[in-house]
Design a protein around this motif. Structure first.
Motif, PDB file in Angstrom:
ATOM      1  N   ASP A  30       0.840  -1.271  -0.074  1.00 33.00           N
ATOM      2  CA  ASP A  30       0.076  -0.023   0.012  1.00 33.00           C
ATOM      3  C   ASP A  30       0.996   1.234  -0.133  1.00 33.00           C
ATOM      4  O   ASP A  30       0.673   2.179  -0.765  1.00 33.00           O
ATOM      5  N   LYS A  33       2.280   1.688  -3.508  1.00 33.56           N
ATOM      6  CA  LYS A  33       1.295   2.452  -4.025  1.00 33.56           C
ATOM      7  C   LYS A  33       1.070   3.940  -4.200  1.00 33.56           C
ATOM      8  O   LYS A  33       0.896   4.971  -4.782  1.00 33.56           O
ATOM      9  N   LYS A  34       1.192   4.403  -2.512  1.00 34.58           N
ATOM     10  CA  LYS A  34       0.871   5.870  -2.399  1.00 34.58           C
ATOM     11  C   LYS A  34       1.898   6.667  -2.891  1.00 34.58           C
ATOM     12  O   LYS A  34       1.904   7.657  -3.382  1.00 34.58           O
ATOM     13  N   SER A 154       6.869  -6.526  -4.415  1.00 33.63           N
ATOM     14  CA  SER A 154       6.237  -6.380  -5.687  1.00 33.63           C
ATOM     15  C   SER A 154       6.049  -7.707  -6.217  1.00 33.63           C
ATOM     16  O   SER A 154       4.902  -8.078  -6.782  1.00 33.63           O
TER      17      SER A 154
END
Length: 193
Positions: A30, A33-34, A154
């Protein structure tokens, strides 16, 4: 030097369980992604350095600023609580700054997720039972494992898939929430005794 394989393995397992880097994979994904890239090496080294420094000066540092371990653990439980809420509810409480990747590498990844109140208070407990050099070796092994997990997060995400990540994120959010509540409950009583 008083190296003892049994102490090293026990200290490693206790720290590994408390750090729970496998359980933190959804948080790491997360954060990626941010903010984009997270520096796995830097996060691992910073977390390891925090743990090693705290092993030697943690009790004295907390005493010097007028805090005890229980106050430290209660404060840390709030941070874990809010991170768990983000995971469960899909909301964003952590605000990104200009240098997002650097900030996310240090906070909340290196501290408090990896070298957080749980692992730091655990280090103080381990120090009372085991030789310092054995705890140091256990910390270093954990840092290597943390680096490997962060570096391959990943690939783990591709293997599990988007829906798998969402499910794991919610489940581990609840687990992290339970850890925060346990950390809070276990230490709040000691503040009033």
């Amino acid at each position: 030097m008083n190296f003892n394989i049994k102490e090293i393995v026990t200290a490693f397992m206790v720290l590994f369980a408390v750090i729970d880097i496998i359980g933190n994979i959804p948080i790491v994904i997360d954060l990626r992604k941010k903010v984009g890239h997270i520096q796995s090496e830097k996060a691992s080294i910073i977390a390891g350095a925090i743990m090693i420094v705290f092993l030697f000066v943690g009790q004295r540092l907390l005493s010097f600023i007028g805090l005890d371990v229980h106050s430290f653990a209660v404060a840390g439980s709030f941070i874990l609580f809010f991170i768990a809420l983000e995971m469960i509810l899909g909301i964003t409480l952590y605000k990104e700054d200009d240098d997002d990747a650097m900030n996310a590498t240090v906070f909340p990844l290196a501290f408090p997720l990896i070298a957080g109140p749980g692992s730091l208070t655990t280090l103080l407990s381990l120090r009372a039972e085991y030789s310092t050099e054995n705890i140091l070796v256990a910390i270093l092994i954990n840092v290597i494992v943390i680096f490997i997990v962060l570096k391959t997060s990943s690939k783990i995400e591709r293997l599990i898939g988007a829906n798998g990540i969402k499910i794991i994120r919610k489940v581990f959010g609840v687990i992290l929430l339970a850890i925060a509540v346990k950390l809070f409950a276990g230490n709040i009583k000691a503040l009033f005794i």
